[in-house]
Design a protein around this motif. Structure first.
Motif, PDB file in Angstrom:
ATOM      1  N   THR A 327       0.717  -1.112   0.188  1.00  0.00           N
ATOM      2  CA  THR A 327       0.002   0.026  -0.250  1.00  0.00           C
ATOM      3  C   THR A 327       0.732   1.097   0.008  1.00  0.00           C
ATOM      4  OG1 THR A 327      -0.246  -0.270   2.360  1.00  0.00           O
ATOM      5  CG2 THR A 327      -1.898  -1.115   1.170  1.00  0.00           C
ATOM      6  N   ASN A 328       2.113   1.221   0.513  1.00  0.00           N
ATOM      7  CA  ASN A 328       2.760   2.400   0.428  1.00  0.00           C
ATOM      8  C   ASN A 328       4.089   2.390  -0.704  1.00  0.00           C
ATOM      9  OD1 ASN A 328       2.133   3.515   3.031  1.00  0.00           O
ATOM     10  ND2 ASN A 328       2.787   1.835   4.198  1.00  0.00           N
ATOM     11  N   ILE A 329       4.155   1.447  -1.504  1.00  0.00           N
ATOM     12  CA  ILE A 329       4.881   1.512  -2.563  1.00  0.00           C
ATOM     13  C   ILE A 329       4.946   2.667  -3.647  1.00  0.00           C
ATOM     14  CG2 ILE A 329       3.571   0.127  -4.360  1.00  0.00           C
ATOM     15  CD1 ILE A 329       7.269  -0.580  -3.575  1.00  0.00           C
ATOM     16  N   GLU A 330       6.035   3.323  -3.927  1.00  0.00           N
ATOM     17  CA  GLU A 330       6.217   4.369  -4.582  1.00  0.00           C
ATOM     18  C   GLU A 330       6.968   4.253  -5.904  1.00  0.00           C
ATOM     19  OE1 GLU A 330       7.940   7.359  -2.310  1.00  0.00           O
ATOM     20  OE2 GLU A 330       6.326   7.399  -0.695  1.00  0.00           O
ATOM     21  N   GLU A 331       7.972   3.387  -5.732  1.00  0.00           N
ATOM     22  CA  GLU A 331       8.876   3.060  -6.701  1.00  0.00           C
ATOM     23  C   GLU A 331       9.027   1.394  -7.134  1.00  0.00           C
ATOM     24  OE1 GLU A 331      12.507   5.135  -6.323  1.00  0.00           O
ATOM     25  OE2 GLU A 331      11.526   7.126  -6.116  1.00  0.00           O
ATOM     26  N   LEU A 332       8.790   1.032  -8.192  1.00  0.00           N
ATOM     27  CA  LEU A 332       8.705  -0.479  -8.496  1.00  0.00           C
ATOM     28  C   LEU A 332       9.407  -0.790  -9.810  1.00  0.00           C
ATOM     29  CD1 LEU A 332       7.628  -3.254  -7.662  1.00  0.00           C
ATOM     30  CD2 LEU A 332       5.491  -2.633  -9.060  1.00  0.00           C
ATOM     31  N   ASP A 333      10.535  -1.573  -9.746  1.00  0.00           N
ATOM     32  CA  ASP A 333      11.209  -2.124 -10.823  1.00  0.00           C
ATOM     33  C   ASP A 333      11.324  -3.587 -10.878  1.00  0.00           C
ATOM     34  OD1 ASP A 333      13.251  -2.652 -12.724  1.00  0.00           O
ATOM     35  OD2 ASP A 333      14.835  -1.378 -11.918  1.00  0.00           O
ATOM     36  N   LEU A 334      10.658  -4.422 -11.928  1.00  0.00           N
ATOM     37  CA  LEU A 334      10.582  -5.609 -12.017  1.00  0.00           C
ATOM     38  C   LEU A 334      11.107  -5.903 -13.332  1.00  0.00           C
ATOM     39  CD1 LEU A 334       7.037  -6.332 -10.547  1.00  0.00           C
ATOM     40  CD2 LEU A 334       9.188  -6.354  -9.546  1.00  0.00           C
ATOM     41  N   SER A 335      11.911  -5.343 -13.756  1.00  0.00           N
ATOM     42  CA  SER A 335      12.689  -5.314 -15.197  1.00  0.00           C
ATOM     43  C   SER A 335      13.362  -6.611 -15.297  1.00  0.00           C
ATOM     44  CB  SER A 335      13.406  -4.252 -15.700  1.00  0.00           C
ATOM     45  OG  SER A 335      14.354  -3.940 -14.756  1.00  0.00           O
ATOM     46  N   PHE A 336      13.476  -7.146 -16.620  1.00  0.00           N
ATOM     47  CA  PHE A 336      14.460  -8.273 -16.849  1.00  0.00           C
ATOM     48  C   PHE A 336      14.441  -9.468 -16.260  1.00  0.00           C
ATOM     49  CE2 PHE A 336      16.227  -4.989 -19.455  1.00  0.00           C
ATOM     50  CZ  PHE A 336      17.200  -5.609 -20.432  1.00  0.00           C
ATOM     51  N   ASN A 337      12.979  -9.732 -15.820  1.00  0.00           N
ATOM     52  CA  ASN A 337      12.701 -11.080 -15.254  1.00  0.00           C
ATOM     53  C   ASN A 337      12.099 -11.855 -16.424  1.00  0.00           C
ATOM     54  OD1 ASN A 337      13.857 -10.646 -12.279  1.00  0.00           O
ATOM     55  ND2 ASN A 337      12.291  -9.031 -12.497  1.00  0.00           N
ATOM     56  N   LYS A 338      11.426 -12.973 -15.913  1.00  0.00           N
ATOM     57  CA  LYS A 338      10.709 -13.709 -16.919  1.00  0.00           C
ATOM     58  C   LYS A 338       9.202 -13.785 -16.660  1.00  0.00           C
ATOM     59  CE  LYS A 338      14.327 -17.069 -17.948  1.00  0.00           C
ATOM     60  NZ  LYS A 338      14.778 -18.479 -18.220  1.00  0.00           N
ATOM     61  N   LEU A 339       8.864 -12.429 -16.167  1.00  0.00           N
ATOM     62  CA  LEU A 339       7.339 -12.430 -15.732  1.00  0.00           C
ATOM     63  C   LEU A 339       6.326 -12.679 -16.838  1.00  0.00           C
ATOM     64  CD1 LEU A 339       7.616  -9.230 -13.530  1.00  0.00           C
ATOM     65  CD2 LEU A 339       7.675 -11.428 -12.660  1.00  0.00           C
ATOM     66  N   THR A 340       5.322 -13.473 -16.580  1.00  0.00           N
ATOM     67  CA  THR A 340       4.120 -13.759 -17.540  1.00  0.00           C
ATOM     68  C   THR A 340       2.970 -13.316 -17.090  1.00  0.00           C
ATOM     69  OG1 THR A 340       3.860 -15.969 -16.475  1.00  0.00           O
ATOM     70  CG2 THR A 340       5.626 -15.696 -18.094  1.00  0.00           C
ATOM     71  N   GLY A 341       1.901 -13.358 -17.861  1.00  0.00           N
ATOM     72  CA  GLY A 341       0.593 -13.009 -17.425  1.00  0.00           C
ATOM     73  C   GLY A 341       0.414 -11.745 -17.692  1.00  0.00           C
ATOM     74  N   GLY A 342      -0.842 -11.410 -17.203  1.00  0.00           N
ATOM     75  CA  GLY A 342      -1.285  -9.858 -17.213  1.00  0.00           C
ATOM     76  C   GLY A 342      -0.736  -9.265 -15.789  1.00  0.00           C
ATOM     77  N   ILE A 343      -1.127  -7.817 -16.045  1.00  0.00           N
ATOM     78  CA  ILE A 343      -0.717  -6.990 -14.792  1.00  0.00           C
ATOM     79  C   ILE A 343      -1.779  -7.113 -13.544  1.00  0.00           C
ATOM     80  CG2 ILE A 343      -0.391  -4.713 -13.969  1.00  0.00           C
ATOM     81  CD1 ILE A 343       1.219  -3.766 -16.229  1.00  0.00           C
TER      82      ILE A 343
END
Length: 807
Positions: A327-343
């Motif tokens: 709930t307090n997140i301001e900056e999120l970096d999930l780049s260069f992983n093998k993430l699949t599916g939708g947001i």
């Protein structure tokens, strides 16, 4: 200061004399020996008194431009000293071992100076010492094991030095230690499990060293640990609860491979015990090769910054997790992983300042109305198709001068195209290429203007070379070449580090290079490339039916982040793409007419080549050069001799560029000179003005103009020769040159061995030099302006120019 106490409290004679000597040796050399107007209760010295006898207990002289040294003998006589704060000065020399003779010392702060040598190995007598601050110096050697005997110590900051060896297990004996900062050194080995005994430890920083191994399981017992940092701290996070684990690698390396400030080498499963630290507000795993992030990371309610990038995933993919508790997140970096599916829908409830999802395998629709700051690039493949539809012929090459203006290619008619745009997205006017830059600089003082860097001094755009400009990007920089012929290509990438000096022992830029989606270089280091006497790399690739070539530079958080202006991220100076082997659908024989044409053309070409060769070696066309002479330091030489001494203006002899042309080294039989060959586009009237100024001005800080020649298409200026890089060595002997200027301490660069010198003249020379290497051409002074300052006609302020460059 004497032992007479008739007029009130005073210092014993020996202590007063020692204080005077200590402070006098710390002061600028020009002021030493002059009267000191401070008392026992001044702003810099404090004392405790009893029965009219006082003793020095506190010496605080921070940010006072001290450039002397610490007199160990005088210091040892201040037996009642409790606090010694000499931070933020220019003190040189070493840390005196006599510190160990001060039993009442509670705090020592020598940070942000120029102190070298080792940390004294014997400091075990300082049983009252509570804090040690030695960061931002040039300390070498190992961390003394004796520091583990300082039973009262709660803060130990040895960061940003040149310390080597392992982290001593004896530090685990410091039961009261709360803050241990060791980042930005050359430490190797593993994180010792002994530190897990530090029950009060709340901050542990080991960023940018050469550490290896896994995070010890014993660290799960550090229940008060609020900050585990392996990257440099954010300027705006000093009061945050922080954990960072970036700048790391998986494989074992030694100190030679680290050479300066490489990444650490933590690896293996990310410990699940981290998810139990419920107070955590910042978690950064950039630049590692950890495995399988625990899903608990996405359910830590106090997190404000989360970076889980380039993590190795067991299996083929990792589905984008729900984030209901962030709930307090301001900056999120999930780049260069093998993430699949939708947001996930839960992300729409987040209030983000920025979101980076680069290089994943996500699908589905995106509702972007909730995103405050996120750059979305259009479909490059569709863009490429649209650009190439109206082109009857496709290209077989592309050359880009990254960060600079159009530049000739080594004596040919070809040019590197200009690429001096200060934006994060650009498409060339002819739709031949584009770039996309993503990510944010981690520090407030860096912004979009820093995407383009320029190290040339006093050059017009037409005189810049690829070695003097560069494009930089905070995290991900992609270049796209459109409408190329199908076939095999050679991609030559040029790298010149112009942010900090290659002579520096600290500061190392590391990033990955991808061509056509394939990682061709992992943990590429410009400094290591320079160490092998190279400035470019060649990579072979191929272009298919889509006619698209993608070149990608990606910063995974490794290497040093303590760069000048904090300019992290990949850097590229020039790109040269050339077709090697075109793909054809079939072959057919040549007609008789084609064969005749080829034969005739070959004969003509051979004749022309013979004439060119004869002219080249001097058999024809150089009579003027043979009969014309120039006088250089009372000796006469023909212009032919001067030209031959430059190896016929060979690129190998090129040593730089001036405002109007290229400068070559000319090695004559009994002296060496510098020859500037003026470009044909030079404004000769302005050149004449500069020549007149130089011929009539003799100054120690200006090279001497020896002679000149001008006729037809050959215009030469001949100067005294200075070793290449002299100015750079003078300005950037410290990594902190720009840092010192920003703090108003540029005079730190003056050699401390000089007993007397003209302070104002040195001040003007240094500021002139810094203006000359300003990355904005509009700010750099002309030679006439430089001369006017040196002659005293103008001052620095009168020739200073505001940066009027636009984005």
């Amino acid at each position: 200061m004497d032992s007479s106490c008739n007029k009130g409290p005073c210092l014993p004679a020996g202590e007063g004399k020692a204080l005077k000597t200590l402070v006098d040796k710390l002061r600028p050399q020009s002021n030493r020996g002059s009267p000191m107007n401070f008392t026992c209760f001044s702003t810099i010295v404090n004392c405790s008194c009893r029965n009219n006898v006082c003793h020095v207990t506190n010496i605080t002289i921070s940010s006072s431009k001290l450039d002397g040294f610490i007199d160990g003998e005088a210091l040892s006589k201040l037996q009642y000293l409790e606090i010694l704060d000499l931070s933020d000065n220019q003190i040189h020399g070493v840390i005196p071992p006599t510190l160990n003779n001060l039993p009442k010392l509670q705090k020592i702060d020598l940070s942000d100076n120029q102190i070298s040598g080792i940390i004294p190995p014997a400091l075990n007598n300082l049983s009252s010492l509570e804090s040690i601050f030695l960061s931002w110096n040039f300390l070498e050697g190992t961390i003394p094991r004796s520091l583990g005997q300082l039973s009262s110590l709660n803060t130990l900051d040895l960061s940003i030095n040149l310390l080597t060896g392992e982290i001593p297990a004896e530090l685990g004996n410091l039961s009261k230690l709360e803050d241990l900062e060791l980042h930005e050194n050359l430490l190797e080995g593993t994180l010792t499990p002994a530190l897990a005994k530090l029950e009060n430890l709340s901050i542990l920083t080991v960023a940018s060293n050469c550490l290896t191994g896994k995070l010890p399981n014993e660290y799960a017992n550090l229940t008060r640990l609020l900050a585990l940092q392996v990257l440099s701290p954010f300027n705006f996070l000093f009061n945050w609860v922080v954990i960072k684990l970036n700048d790391c690698l998986l494989t074992n390396i030694n100190i030679n491979q680290c050479s300066a400030v490489g990444g650490n080498n933590f690896f293996g499963q990310i410990p699940k015990y981290i998810t139990k630290w419920k107070q955590l507000q910042l978690l950064n795993l950039l630049g590692n090769e950890f495995e399988n992030p625990p899903l608990g990371f996405f359910n830590m309610p106090e997190l404000r910054y989360l970076a889980v990038s380039d993590v190795s995933i067991t299996g083929s993919s990792f589905e984008m997790p729900e984030m209901t508790r962030l709930t307090n997140i301001e900056e999120l970096d999930l780049s260069f992983n093998k993430l699949t599916g939708g947001i996930p829908k839960s992300m729409e409830n987040l209030t983000l300042d920025y979101l980076i999802l680069t290089s994943n395998m996500l699908s589905g629709n995106v509702n972007v109305s909730w995103i405050k700051k996120m750059e979305l690039a259009s479909s490059i493949s569709r863009m490429s198709k649209a650009f190439c539809q109206d082109k009857p012929h496709k290209y077989d090459s592309l050359r880009i001068n990254c960060g600079g203006s159009s530049t000739p290619v080594g004596g040919t008619e070809d040019e590197y195209e200009a690429d001096d745009h200060k934006s994060n997205f650009f498409v060339s006017s002819d739709h031949r290429w584009a770039y996309v830059c993503t990510g944010d600089f981690y520090f407030a003082e860096a912004n979009y203007k820093d995407y383009v860097l320029n190290a040339s001094c006093g050059l017009s755009p037409s005189e810049e070379t690829i070695s003097q400009t560069a494009r930089i990007c905070p995290q991900s920089l992609k270049y796209y070449a459109f409408c190329l012929q199908k076939g095999n290509y050679s991609v030559k990438l040029h790298f010149f580090e112009i942010v900090f000096s290659n002579k520096s022992k600290v500061g190392k830029r590391i990033f990955d290079i991808y061509i056509q989606g394939k990682r061709e270089r992992k943990d590429f280091s410009i400094k290591d490339l320079k160490a092998s006497d190279k400035s470019s790399i060649d990579i072979n690739t191929s272009v298919h039916e889509d006619s698209l070539l993608t070149i990608h530079f990606f910063w995974a958080g490794k290497g040093s982040t303590y760069l000048p202006n904090n300019l992290n991220g990949p850097l590229i100076s020039a790109i040269n793409v050339t077709l090697v082997n075109p793909v054809t659908k079939g072959r057919r024989g040549l007609s008789a007419g084609q064969i005749i044409g080829i034969v005739v053309g070959s004969v003509l070409a051979a004749s022309l080549l013979l004439l060119a060769f004869m002219w080249r070696i001097g058999w024809i066309g150089d009579r003027e050069l043979r009969v014309t002479s120039v006088k250089l330091r009372d000796k006469w030489y023909t212009l032919k001799q001067v030209k031959d001494a430059t190896r016929n203006f060979s690129p190998r002899n090129q040593i730089g560029q001036g405002r109007f042309g290229i400068v070559y080294k000319a090695e004559l039989p009994d002296q060496t000179v510098a020859v500037k060959k003026l470009s044909l586009q030079s404004n000769l009237d302005q050149v004449g003005t500069e020549v007149y100024a130089l011929k009539n001005l003799k100054h120690d800080n200006l090279v001497e103009l020896l002679d000149a020649y001008s006729k037809k298409d050959l215009n030469l200026l001949i100067y005294e020769y200075m070793e290449r890089g002299s100015l750079e060595k003078a300005l950037f002997v410290l990594l902190q040159a720009c840092y010192l200027q920003a703090k108003g301490r540029l005079m730190d660069l003056v050699d401390k061995k000089l007993s007397t010198y003209n302070w104002q003249q040195a001040h003007d020379i240094l500021h002139l030099a810094m203006m000359c290497v300003d990355q904005s051409p509009a700010v750099r002074p002309t030679m006439s302006e430089v001369v006017s300052v040196l002659e005293g006609e103008k001052n620095i302020q009168q020739i200073s120019k505001a940066d009027t460059s636009s984005a």
